[in-house]
Write an enzyme that holds these catalytic residues in place. Sequence first.
Site, mmCIF file in Angstrom:
data_model
loop_
_atom_site.group_PDB
_atom_site.id
_atom_site.type_symbol
_atom_site.label_atom_id
_atom_site.label_comp_id
_atom_site.label_asym_id
_atom_site.label_seq_id
_atom_site.Cartn_x
_atom_site.Cartn_y
_atom_site.Cartn_z
ATOM 1 N N ASP A 8 -0.106 1.302 -9.835
ATOM 2 C CA ASP A 8 0.850 2.379 -9.577
ATOM 3 C C ASP A 8 1.026 3.210 -10.840
ATOM 4 O O ASP A 8 1.375 2.673 -11.903
ATOM 5 C CB ASP A 8 2.196 1.808 -9.133
ATOM 6 C CG ASP A 8 2.143 1.246 -7.714
ATOM 7 O OD1 ASP A 8 1.048 1.254 -7.118
ATOM 8 O OD2 ASP A 8 3.187 0.795 -7.215
ATOM 9 N N ASP A 130 4.889 3.942 5.472
ATOM 10 C CA ASP A 130 5.895 3.206 4.706
ATOM 11 C C ASP A 130 7.152 3.140 5.551
ATOM 12 O O ASP A 130 7.646 4.174 6.008
ATOM 13 C CB ASP A 130 6.185 3.919 3.383
ATOM 14 C CG ASP A 130 4.915 4.234 2.609
ATOM 15 O OD1 ASP A 130 3.993 3.406 2.645
ATOM 16 O OD2 ASP A 130 4.849 5.307 1.985
#
Length: 243
Positions: A8, A130
């Site tokens: 990330d 998500d």
Amino acid sequence: MLIIPAIDLKDGKCVRLKQGRMEDDTVFSDDLVATAQHWVNEGARRLHLVDLNGAFAGTPIHKPVVEAIAKAQPELPIQIGGGIRSLETIEHYLEAGVTFVIIGTKAVQEPEFVEEACKSFAGHIIVGIDAMNGMVATDGWANVTDVKATDLAKRFADAGVSSIVYTDIARDGMMQGVNVEQTVNLAQYSGLPVIASGGVTNLDDVRNLKGQLGILGAITGRAIYEGTLNLREAQLLLDENRL
């Protein structure tokens, strides 16, 4: 089935967030190319990159870093998400050596864009779903919509999507285990291969996902950085024919 390390990207560093909160980050590395190489050395067969700044900004912020990782790993499949809202961005990443591009927010706001992308870049498009309590979240998880994750997945069943990355936000970065039931349900309901994300903490989580119909892989982040899961061991477990 694959165990896929997550890298990330935030402010040029490799970080992990808790439940997507940008202010609640832990920095693990500031050498992103070296981080990618480390996971390759540990047996990774695919990498999952997320441009966190890009997800919030709505446009890629870490393009040069992603390009550098792809250039350093020309044989390795790489998937990238975060801020991908145009065909030009998709084309740029694919030309730079990225294998799969993940469309998230734009898939919710403009489903036709996914269909267009699949036609233009067949086999290279992943939809990122998500969800918080089964409802889709967008814009770096800042906004929870009234769209059900299962309904969104079903919407793309015939669009030519390569797979779905399904992230359970409540589990992400919390080291609380993966939501197997919802992940499998999404795969069965949509008929698309699903990559699980959020909560993959130890070998038990990997065992729970192994053999589940429709599960293509599992993304893991904090667990491999903090050492509760060994990437090589996890992949070996999945490669075994026995549970």
